[in-house]
Motif scaffolding. Sequence first.
Motif, PDB file in Angstrom:
ATOM      1  N   VAL A  29       0.861  -1.186   0.000  1.00 46.46           N
ATOM      2  CA  VAL A  29       0.000   0.000   0.000  1.00 46.46           C
ATOM      3  C   VAL A  29       0.895   1.232   0.000  1.00 46.46           C
ATOM      4  O   VAL A  29       2.065   1.181   0.404  1.00 46.46           O
ATOM      5  CB  VAL A  29      -0.956   0.027   1.207  1.00 46.46           C
ATOM      6  N   GLY A  30       0.356   2.340  -0.438  1.00 47.16           N
ATOM      7  CA  GLY A  30       1.155   3.542  -0.612  1.00 47.16           C
ATOM      8  C   GLY A  30       1.809   4.038   0.659  1.00 47.16           C
ATOM      9  O   GLY A  30       2.903   4.616   0.618  1.00 47.16           O
ATOM     10  N   GLU A  31       1.157   3.831   1.810  1.00 51.38           N
ATOM     11  CA  GLU A  31       1.696   4.332   3.072  1.00 51.38           C
ATOM     12  C   GLU A  31       2.999   3.650   3.484  1.00 51.38           C
ATOM     13  O   GLU A  31       3.679   4.117   4.406  1.00 51.38           O
ATOM     14  CB  GLU A  31       0.666   4.166   4.188  1.00 51.38           C
ATOM     15  N   MET A  32       3.374   2.547   2.839  1.00 47.44           N
ATOM     16  CA  MET A  32       4.604   1.834   3.188  1.00 47.44           C
ATOM     17  C   MET A  32       5.855   2.460   2.591  1.00 47.44           C
ATOM     18  O   MET A  32       6.966   2.077   2.957  1.00 47.44           O
ATOM     19  CB  MET A  32       4.521   0.378   2.698  1.00 47.44           C
ATOM     20  N   PHE A  33       5.693   3.443   1.692  1.00 44.03           N
ATOM     21  CA  PHE A  33       6.837   3.936   0.925  1.00 44.03           C
ATOM     22  C   PHE A  33       6.969   5.444   1.045  1.00 44.03           C
ATOM     23  O   PHE A  33       6.001   6.170   1.290  1.00 44.03           O
ATOM     24  CB  PHE A  33       6.697   3.537  -0.547  1.00 44.03           C
ATOM     25  N   ALA A  34       8.212   5.903   0.884  1.00 44.42           N
ATOM     26  CA  ALA A  34       8.511   7.333   0.880  1.00 44.42           C
ATOM     27  C   ALA A  34       9.522   7.613  -0.219  1.00 44.42           C
ATOM     28  O   ALA A  34      10.270   6.726  -0.625  1.00 44.42           O
ATOM     29  CB  ALA A  34       9.057   7.783   2.234  1.00 44.42           C
ATOM     30  N   LYS A  35       9.549   8.851  -0.688  1.00 46.88           N
ATOM     31  CA  LYS A  35      10.459   9.205  -1.773  1.00 46.88           C
ATOM     32  C   LYS A  35      11.909   9.091  -1.328  1.00 46.88           C
ATOM     33  O   LYS A  35      12.781   8.672  -2.089  1.00 46.88           O
ATOM     34  CB  LYS A  35      10.168  10.641  -2.237  1.00 46.88           C
ATOM     35  N   LYS A  36      12.172   9.430  -0.063  1.00 46.48           N
ATOM     36  CA  LYS A  36      13.517   9.325   0.489  1.00 46.48           C
ATOM     37  C   LYS A  36      13.518   8.330   1.634  1.00 46.48           C
ATOM     38  O   LYS A  36      12.534   8.213   2.362  1.00 46.48           O
ATOM     39  CB  LYS A  36      14.008  10.690   0.975  1.00 46.48           C
ATOM     40  N   ALA A  37      14.621   7.624   1.764  1.00 49.30           N
ATOM     41  CA  ALA A  37      14.729   6.638   2.841  1.00 49.30           C
ATOM     42  C   ALA A  37      14.757   7.347   4.188  1.00 49.30           C
ATOM     43  O   ALA A  37      15.378   8.394   4.346  1.00 49.30           O
ATOM     44  CB  ALA A  37      15.998   5.809   2.667  1.00 49.30           C
ATOM     45  N   SER A  38      14.078   6.776   5.147  1.00 47.10           N
ATOM     46  CA  SER A  38      14.080   7.317   6.497  1.00 47.10           C
ATOM     47  C   SER A  38      14.293   6.175   7.470  1.00 47.10           C
ATOM     48  O   SER A  38      13.711   5.101   7.324  1.00 47.10           O
ATOM     49  CB  SER A  38      12.756   8.028   6.802  1.00 47.10           C
ATOM     50  N   LEU A  39      15.154   6.401   8.456  1.00 43.54           N
ATOM     51  CA  LEU A  39      15.459   5.376   9.448  1.00 43.54           C
ATOM     52  C   LEU A  39      14.431   5.421  10.578  1.00 43.54           C
ATOM     53  O   LEU A  39      13.912   6.493  10.907  1.00 43.54           O
ATOM     54  CB  LEU A  39      16.857   5.597  10.016  1.00 43.54           C
ATOM     55  N   PRO A  40      14.158   4.285  11.171  1.00 43.94           N
ATOM     56  CA  PRO A  40      13.276   4.288  12.345  1.00 43.94           C
ATOM     57  C   PRO A  40      13.874   5.159  13.449  1.00 43.94           C
ATOM     58  O   PRO A  40      15.094   5.341  13.535  1.00 43.94           O
ATOM     59  CB  PRO A  40      13.238   2.812  12.752  1.00 43.94           C
ATOM     60  N   ALA A  41      13.033   5.690  14.294  1.00 42.62           N
ATOM     61  CA  ALA A  41      13.493   6.563  15.378  1.00 42.62           C
ATOM     62  C   ALA A  41      14.479   5.818  16.275  1.00 42.62           C
ATOM     63  O   ALA A  41      14.252   4.664  16.647  1.00 42.62           O
ATOM     64  CB  ALA A  41      12.294   7.042  16.198  1.00 42.62           C
ATOM     65  N   GLY A  42      15.593   6.491  16.601  1.00 41.99           N
ATOM     66  CA  GLY A  42      16.580   5.908  17.498  1.00 41.99           C
ATOM     67  C   GLY A  42      17.527   4.931  16.847  1.00 41.99           C
ATOM     68  O   GLY A  42      18.342   4.302  17.535  1.00 41.99           O
ATOM     69  N   LYS A  43      17.460   4.792  15.515  1.00 42.80           N
ATOM     70  CA  LYS A  43      18.321   3.846  14.810  1.00 42.80           C
ATOM     71  C   LYS A  43      19.326   4.573  13.925  1.00 42.80           C
ATOM     72  O   LYS A  43      19.121   5.728  13.540  1.00 42.80           O
ATOM     73  CB  LYS A  43      17.479   2.898  13.953  1.00 42.80           C
ATOM     74  N   ALA A  44      20.408   3.882  13.599  1.00 47.29           N
ATOM     75  CA  ALA A  44      21.430   4.404  12.693  1.00 47.29           C
ATOM     76  C   ALA A  44      21.869   3.291  11.760  1.00 47.29           C
ATOM     77  O   ALA A  44      21.815   2.100  12.114  1.00 47.29           O
ATOM     78  CB  ALA A  44      22.621   4.947  13.476  1.00 47.29           C
ATOM     79  N   SER A  45      22.279   3.660  10.560  1.00 44.15           N
ATOM     80  CA  SER A  45      22.764   2.702   9.576  1.00 44.15           C
ATOM     81  C   SER A  45      24.271   2.855   9.448  1.00 44.15           C
ATOM     82  O   SER A  45      24.770   3.950   9.158  1.00 44.15           O
ATOM     83  CB  SER A  45      22.090   2.936   8.222  1.00 44.15           C
ATOM     84  N   VAL A  46      25.007   1.769   9.694  1.00 42.75           N
ATOM     85  CA  VAL A  46      26.471   1.799   9.675  1.00 42.75           C
ATOM     86  C   VAL A  46      26.970   0.876   8.571  1.00 42.75           C
ATOM     87  O   VAL A  46      26.573  -0.297   8.503  1.00 42.75           O
ATOM     88  CB  VAL A  46      27.052   1.365  11.036  1.00 42.75           C
ATOM     89  N   GLY A  47      27.847   1.391   7.710  1.00 42.50           N
ATOM     90  CA  GLY A  47      28.406   0.589   6.634  1.00 42.50           C
ATOM     91  C   GLY A  47      29.678  -0.123   7.074  1.00 42.50           C
ATOM     92  O   GLY A  47      30.499   0.446   7.796  1.00 42.50           O
ATOM     93  N   LEU A  48      29.813  -1.371   6.641  1.00 42.29           N
ATOM     94  CA  LEU A  48      30.974  -2.186   6.991  1.00 42.29           C
ATOM     95  C   LEU A  48      31.601  -2.761   5.732  1.00 42.29           C
ATOM     96  O   LEU A  48      30.885  -3.160   4.808  1.00 42.29           O
ATOM     97  CB  LEU A  48      30.570  -3.342   7.918  1.00 42.29           C
ATOM     98  N   ALA A  49      32.942  -2.795   5.697  1.00 41.02           N
ATOM     99  CA  ALA A  49      33.669  -3.506   4.656  1.00 41.02           C
ATOM    100  C   ALA A  49      34.413  -4.637   5.357  1.00 41.02           C
ATOM    101  O   ALA A  49      35.418  -4.400   6.044  1.00 41.02           O
ATOM    102  CB  ALA A  49      34.637  -2.575   3.931  1.00 41.02           C
ATOM    103  N   LEU A  50      33.921  -5.844   5.223  1.00 43.92           N
ATOM    104  CA  LEU A  50      34.420  -6.978   6.000  1.00 43.92           C
ATOM    105  C   LEU A  50      35.405  -7.809   5.190  1.00 43.92           C
ATOM    106  O   LEU A  50      35.207  -8.039   3.987  1.00 43.92           O
ATOM    107  CB  LEU A  50      33.247  -7.853   6.443  1.00 43.92           C
ATOM    108  N   LYS A  51      36.439  -8.269   5.875  1.00 46.92           N
ATOM    109  CA  LYS A  51      37.416  -9.143   5.243  1.00 46.92           C
ATOM    110  C   LYS A  51      36.874 -10.563   5.176  1.00 46.92           C
ATOM    111  O   LYS A  51      35.975 -10.945   5.932  1.00 46.92           O
ATOM    112  CB  LYS A  51      38.712  -9.134   6.052  1.00 46.92           C
ATOM    113  N   GLU A  52      37.442 -11.326   4.266  1.00 47.31           N
ATOM    114  CA  GLU A  52      37.048 -12.732   4.158  1.00 47.31           C
ATOM    115  C   GLU A  52      37.320 -13.439   5.486  1.00 47.31           C
ATOM    116  O   GLU A  52      38.374 -13.261   6.108  1.00 47.31           O
ATOM    117  CB  GLU A  52      37.821 -13.411   3.035  1.00 47.31           C
ATOM    118  N   GLY A  53      36.347 -14.197   5.951  1.00 47.57           N
ATOM    119  CA  GLY A  53      36.461 -14.884   7.217  1.00 47.57           C
ATOM    120  C   GLY A  53      35.903 -14.109   8.388  1.00 47.57           C
ATOM    121  O   GLY A  53      35.802 -14.643   9.494  1.00 47.57           O
ATOM    122  N   HIS A  54      35.502 -12.864   8.153  1.00 53.13           N
ATOM    123  CA  HIS A  54      34.930 -12.040   9.215  1.00 53.13           C
ATOM    124  C   HIS A  54      33.408 -11.956   9.126  1.00 53.13           C
ATOM    125  O   HIS A  54      32.804 -11.115   9.788  1.00 53.13           O
ATOM    126  CB  HIS A  54      35.527 -10.629   9.169  1.00 53.13           C
TER     127      HIS A  54
END
Length: 242
Positions: free
Chosen positions: A121-146
Amino acid sequence: MKIQERTGAGAGRSAAPAQPSVGDRLPTPPRERKPALAALAVLLILVGALGATMLVLQAGDRIEVVMVKNQVQAGDSLKDSDVTSVMVAKDDSIHYVEWAQLDAIKTYKAKSTIYPGTLAVGEMFAKKASLPAGKASVGLALKEGHYPSDIKAGDVVSAYRVGTTGGSGSNNSGGNSGAGGTSSAGGALVDGARVNTVAEDDDATVSTGNLSLTLLVDQADAPALASAAAAGEVAIVHVPGN
């Protein structure tokens, strides 16, 4: 002489047997009428016709909408492989994403996790991504085996800080890692984090054994995780909840 002839003719006619007239038949009893039964029959016919009409109208007033068949994480867009089409009864009070609108909705981002079997339904989507309140998105570059080899978006994981055990490893990693210790830390940096995105199989980093992903974590845990990720000292493990 003429009088005698007329008399004779009349006598001849009176000798013939008389035919009974229609009016002389015995009357038949009138048929008993049952108006209640007749009214009931008419009512049943009308109800049947009305029911058939409603079925036809309902069958014709259906629309083709989008149903999610693969889990979609918050901040992600729909892909063709994530969805299928189903027919539902049209309801103006529900803002279904119609199948004809799929290309348009793929440019939007999911506000929260969308689970398989959900009608979009339309209410599930937004033009820009938004994080839930109190959350953060962290990017990781992991080595093989990690990281687990079968890790995927939606998995629940814990992140640990790890390092080298040799002195040269401590020198190469610099003073920052020396302050945090070069051996494996005792506790988890983040416990019960959710994998938001994982590099696609055709990404160049996969062929080298390295893997890029993002974790959705509590804001309070983000600084420590980002610091360890910058030093290349993060390992990911699966935890219960997947």
